[in-house]
Motif scaffolding. Structure first.
Motif, mmCIF file in Angstrom:
data_model
loop_
_atom_site.group_PDB
_atom_site.id
_atom_site.type_symbol
_atom_site.label_atom_id
_atom_site.label_comp_id
_atom_site.label_asym_id
_atom_site.label_seq_id
_atom_site.Cartn_x
_atom_site.Cartn_y
_atom_site.Cartn_z
ATOM 1 N N MET A 1 7.116 7.089 10.906
ATOM 2 C CA MET A 1 6.995 5.942 10.095
ATOM 3 C C MET A 1 8.489 5.521 9.421
ATOM 4 O O MET A 1 9.152 6.477 9.439
ATOM 5 N N THR A 2 8.577 4.390 9.492
ATOM 6 C CA THR A 2 9.852 3.846 8.789
ATOM 7 C C THR A 2 9.703 3.766 7.197
ATOM 8 O O THR A 2 8.750 4.123 6.592
ATOM 9 N N LEU A 3 10.937 3.627 6.688
ATOM 10 C CA LEU A 3 10.883 3.557 5.131
ATOM 11 C C LEU A 3 10.354 2.400 4.872
ATOM 12 O O LEU A 3 9.554 2.404 3.767
ATOM 13 N N GLU A 4 10.414 1.222 5.626
ATOM 14 C CA GLU A 4 9.552 -0.070 5.193
ATOM 15 C C GLU A 4 8.064 0.182 5.255
ATOM 16 O O GLU A 4 7.336 -0.336 4.481
ATOM 17 N N ASP A 5 7.524 0.976 6.452
ATOM 18 C CA ASP A 5 6.165 1.303 6.498
ATOM 19 C C ASP A 5 5.773 2.109 5.224
ATOM 20 O O ASP A 5 4.623 1.870 4.660
ATOM 21 N N LEU A 6 6.299 3.168 4.883
ATOM 22 C CA LEU A 6 6.096 3.845 3.566
ATOM 23 C C LEU A 6 5.975 3.104 2.389
ATOM 24 O O LEU A 6 5.327 3.219 1.699
ATOM 25 N N ARG A 7 7.033 2.410 2.496
ATOM 26 C CA ARG A 7 7.267 1.240 0.967
ATOM 27 C C ARG A 7 5.896 0.525 1.022
ATOM 28 O O ARG A 7 5.236 -0.091 -0.032
ATOM 29 N N SER A 8 5.398 -0.074 2.250
ATOM 30 C CA SER A 8 4.415 -1.072 2.251
ATOM 31 C C SER A 8 3.050 -0.269 1.824
ATOM 32 O O SER A 8 2.035 -0.713 1.335
ATOM 33 N N ARG A 9 2.865 1.202 2.310
ATOM 34 C CA ARG A 9 1.841 1.876 2.134
ATOM 35 C C ARG A 9 1.626 2.212 0.617
ATOM 36 O O ARG A 9 0.676 2.091 -0.094
ATOM 37 N N ILE A 10 2.934 2.374 -0.129
ATOM 38 C CA ILE A 10 3.171 2.663 -1.521
ATOM 39 C C ILE A 10 2.631 1.326 -2.068
ATOM 40 O O ILE A 10 1.765 1.176 -3.282
ATOM 41 N N ASP A 11 3.017 0.127 -1.765
ATOM 42 C CA ASP A 11 2.523 -1.209 -2.265
ATOM 43 C C ASP A 11 1.080 -1.195 -2.196
ATOM 44 O O ASP A 11 0.378 -1.649 -3.221
ATOM 45 N N VAL A 12 0.258 -0.874 -1.204
ATOM 46 C CA VAL A 12 -0.998 -1.039 -1.028
ATOM 47 C C VAL A 12 -1.702 -0.098 -2.241
ATOM 48 O O VAL A 12 -2.669 -0.348 -2.608
ATOM 49 N N LEU A 13 -1.306 1.141 -1.935
ATOM 50 C CA LEU A 13 -1.809 2.267 -3.029
ATOM 51 C C LEU A 13 -1.805 1.714 -4.371
ATOM 52 O O LEU A 13 -2.403 1.945 -5.161
ATOM 53 N N ASP A 14 -0.472 1.114 -4.795
ATOM 54 C CA ASP A 14 -0.180 0.687 -6.123
ATOM 55 C C ASP A 14 -1.159 -0.548 -6.496
ATOM 56 O O ASP A 14 -2.064 -0.327 -7.610
#
Length: 114
Positions: A1-14
């Protein structure tokens, strides 16, 4: 996973957390209404202790229990404030129907303390 993928996942979780916190807040408001109707106090230390025990028991990490407890202390503080607001609103409405505006002003005195 890329940093952007992980940040997108965090956005969904938020967004999911926001939805769940608001659902919890609505439940806390309903609890506040029931407490008002039955003259129960907003602050119930034994219930809060149970909540902390429940979240620690459900915790599978990586958050340490103490950090999770700190997060829940803040959540409970906010939910308690919602209940106090609900109680004050109900008292104001009740006083207005029972004795007019003079009584309503006295009913708006905020509750204090834990």
């Amino acid at each position: 996973m890329t940093l952007e993928d992980l940040r997108s996942r965090i956005d969904v979780l938020d967004r999911q957390l926001v939805d769940l916190l608001n659902e919890r807040a609505r439940a806390a408001q309903m609890v506040g209404q029931l407490k008002a109707a039955t003259s129960l106090p907003v602050y119930e230390p034994n219930r809060e202790k149970i909540v902390y025990e429940n979240v620690r028991a459900a915790n599978k990490g990586p958050l340490p229990d103490i950090e999770l407890t700190h997060i829940y202390e803040r959540i409970i503080d906010v939910m308690r404030a919602l209940q106090r607001h609900e109680l004050a609103s109900q008292r104001t409405a009740q006083a207005a129907t029972e004795g007019g505006p003079g009584h309503a002003a006295g009913a708006q005195t905020p509750e204090t303390g834990k």
